[in-house]
Structure formats: structure tokens, C-alpha cells
Design a protein around this motif. Sequence first.
Motif, mmCIF file in Angstrom:
data_model
loop_
_atom_site.group_PDB
_atom_site.id
_atom_site.type_symbol
_atom_site.label_atom_id
_atom_site.label_comp_id
_atom_site.label_asym_id
_atom_site.label_seq_id
_atom_site.Cartn_x
_atom_site.Cartn_y
_atom_site.Cartn_z
ATOM 1 N N GLN A 178 13.150 0.030 4.923
ATOM 2 C CA GLN A 178 12.728 -0.140 3.540
ATOM 3 C C GLN A 178 11.847 1.004 3.063
ATOM 4 O O GLN A 178 11.848 1.349 1.874
ATOM 5 C CB GLN A 178 11.978 -1.460 3.380
ATOM 6 N N MET A 179 11.119 1.614 3.970
ATOM 7 C CA MET A 179 10.216 2.694 3.575
ATOM 8 C C MET A 179 10.951 3.944 3.114
ATOM 9 O O MET A 179 10.377 4.798 2.431
ATOM 10 C CB MET A 179 9.267 3.047 4.738
ATOM 11 N N GLY A 206 10.319 1.628 -0.908
ATOM 12 C CA GLY A 206 9.233 2.264 -0.171
ATOM 13 C C GLY A 206 8.502 3.316 -0.983
ATOM 14 O O GLY A 206 7.296 3.516 -0.815
ATOM 15 N N ARG A 210 4.954 2.751 1.086
ATOM 16 C CA ARG A 210 4.855 3.638 2.246
ATOM 17 C C ARG A 210 3.443 4.219 2.368
ATOM 18 O O ARG A 210 2.953 4.435 3.477
ATOM 19 C CB ARG A 210 5.929 4.740 2.187
#
Length: 241
Positions: free
Chosen positions: A93-94, A99, A126
Motif C-alpha cells: 500500500q505504501m 501511500g 508513508r
Amino acid sequence: MSKQNDEDIPSRRRFLQQTLSIIPLAAAGGGLVSFAGQATSATSAGVSAHYVPTFFNNDEWRFILAAVDRLIPTDEYGPGAVSEGVPVYIDKQMELPYGYGHLWYMQPPFADAAPELGYQSPLAPRDTYRRGIKAVNDHCRQFFAKEFAALSQQQQESVLRELESGKLTFANVPGALFFAQLLDNAKEGYLADPMHGGNQTLASWKLIGFPGARADYQQTMDNPNKPYPLGPVSISGKRSV
């Protein structure tokens, strides 16, 4: 599913039912989860020994593995977050628009406001992870002479509860914000379709009785208050054991 009184439902299952009832499979919200039963260290079916994180460095990866294992541990009701691949989900996801904070408005002014008014932090997810993990590890080294991942489970849970309550916070990232994002992402990964990295054995769907991506529910709708007889199926066709 058949109706049950809340007191008859194990705490872990009740938590997942409630989570699924208020959010889609990408979830948000909630507090530190206390599950019944003694957590065990998970050997990972979901987090491969050969998986190389694309965003997290080694120290950060150790933190993520330890933290999500305390948030959703393996217990008598099923596998926990680590064995289901939740750390992989978070790492992936980052590097997606989420993110980088590209999914919502991130221009000033930033202010303390109710969640209904939208995301208020100037930090993308992030950035929250990068700052938050470093700050927590620095705190743990100062007070325990060890980084977070090397603490006992009891010490780890104590640190997480201090983050959740806002008692432990930092100059460059609010502790409560960091904890909330970590918990949100852990729940998302645990309940998501396996194609996103977590829920690799469909354990959470099986636990809450969610059938997944099956196409035909007519027979079930004609028989209310009865458990769905078939196991869950992912978007890719993966089935639970």
C-alpha cells in the motif's frame, strides 16, 4: 448467518463482525484489539521468508511484523495478521496512491477536526510510518535499551496502548495518528481480498462467515438466518481450505 447473543460470540469474531459491518473490505477506525486466548508466534503462510519489502527498511519491517502480531495475534480462533500476510499488504500500500496521500485533499490549512471532515494531517501514510516507527524505536531504546521488535509481548502492548491513548507522542508525528493508521491498515489487510497481499488463506472471511466473491446468493436469501454452507472464494478464485 444465525443470530447469536453478543456474549456468546468470541471477542475476536465479534470484533471482525463489527468491523465488517461498518466498513468495506478496506477498513478504517477502531482501537487496540484485545483478543481472547494466548497469542502464539506465527509461522508465516502469508509473509514469505523470501518476501523483500519494497518500502520498509529492515528496522521498519521488524517493527511492522511485531506490531501487527500484537494487534491481531494468532489464537484459538485462527491465524493472526502476520501469518495471513498483513505486513505484505501494508508494504504494498505504501507504493500505491494511498501511500503517497493521492486519494484525498492534502493542502493546508491543517487543523484538529472530526473524522467526518476528512484527513487533516500534512503527512502522507508513508511519511507517518517512516517517522512513527523511528520515533517509537528511539523511545524503546531510551527506556528499554531495545528496539520495539525486541521487547517482550507485554512491553510491546504497553507501548501500543500508550500510542493509542496519546500518552506517547512525538514532535514530528502524533502518536495517536500513527497508531490509528497502523491499526486501520492491519484491519484492512486482514479483511481484504488476498490479491492485495493479506488474508492469504481467507481465514478472516471464514471466521466471520463472509462468502467472498461468489456470484449466486439466491438460495441463501431464500433461507434466512441459516449459515452460508460454502467456504469463501477470492476474486482470483482462491478458496479456503
